[in-house]
Design an enzyme around this catalytic site. Sequence first.
Site: not given
Length: 358
Positions: A51, A203, A206, A221, A298
């Site tokens: 706005e 990761l 590109r 973990t 999971s």
Amino acid sequence: MDERYMRLALQLAESARGQTSPNPLVGAVVVKNGEIVGFGAHLKAGEPHAEVHALRMAGEKAEGATVYVTLEPCSHYGRTPPCADLLIEKKVKRVVVATTDPNPLVAGKGVEKLRRAGIDVTVGVLKEEADALNEMFFHYISTKTPYVTLKYAMSLDGKIATKTGESKWITSEDARRDVHRERRMHDAIVVGVGTILADDPSLTVRFGYEGKQPIRIVLDTHLRTPLHANVVTDQMAPTWIVVGHHVTEEQMKPYEHAGVQIIRMNENKIDVPTLLLELGQRNVMSIFVEGGAQVHGSFLRSRSVQQVLAYIAPTLIGGNEAPSAVGGEGFGRMIDTLRLQVKHVERIGSDIKIVAKG
Ligand code: NDP
Ligand code: ZN
């Protein structure tokens, strides 16, 4: 006419996709006597709202004008002053809003403030489109956890790698390019340490979609990510490694020295719902979960899936040992399975892309 101007406002909002997090996508158009006198979009958190840009462009012409805005104008002091106040100050005549803001700080208060100031307010023009535009933001603001997209490239028989763990490449280059475009729409990319060990992926975004690089998050973990892994060494994007409570400061040090941020959970495992709350607190609005099979499993088991992007290649891999797209424990009964709706089907190169949502 309202729909025509609102459609333009939605297009303006959409043009900033991937760069406004943790804020919503918002577009605004100012119309006076059938003429567009201002328009704008929210481009980045901390920068002016849509706005403000649109009213600035309209200048004096804002007085008596109609303002089309894709999301209810804000009524609270955030990093910028409330847009509702600005609309009142500029003496606009009418405000057309596509959808209300579920943010409890706004939620109807913006509209109420405008009406109390004598401005004519219409709500709900192209509401469905406006809700779809900001579905990630709406999910995040109402649950305080990121919107979760599971993504995988699989063979026609549902495998994401061969029995020896090879997965380069199942799909065509065209499909892989599309993945980079989708990555860019998310705040973070999540993978399990199994994928890091198998593929050493970078990761990053590109294929010409560079600009914004999502955070790379590894679920690990026991902190098994090699110090020479691309996500640790390449400095192309921030990397967070999530570890269990038992990992020591001494173990963490060399990673932190390399610029990696370690998130240590309060338990010796990484529970997905707890992780999502943790990421939400760190302003992560959306995550792109790129595997592997166990991590997908999971997310499914905890029903933490808003969207699935499946790229399917007409290849048969076969083999009991080859991982399928979603592993882990799975469900025992059909009644417990996660039912989604197909929202989009597309042929990309030699492959098929399916988008399904909850
Ligand atoms: P994952 O990448 O799913 O990693 C699994 C490991 O992540 C677990 O062993 C566990 O190790 C760690 N982890 C931490 N927290 C969790 C959690 N909450 N849930 C599940 N895992 C957790 O490995 P996979 O072996 O299943 O998959 C890797 C294979 O998949 C590779 O062959 C790779 O090439 C392929 N792949 C294919 C893709 C495709 O789209 N075609 C995409 C990605 C991978 P720990 O206990 O040590 O923490
Ligand atoms: Zn505002």
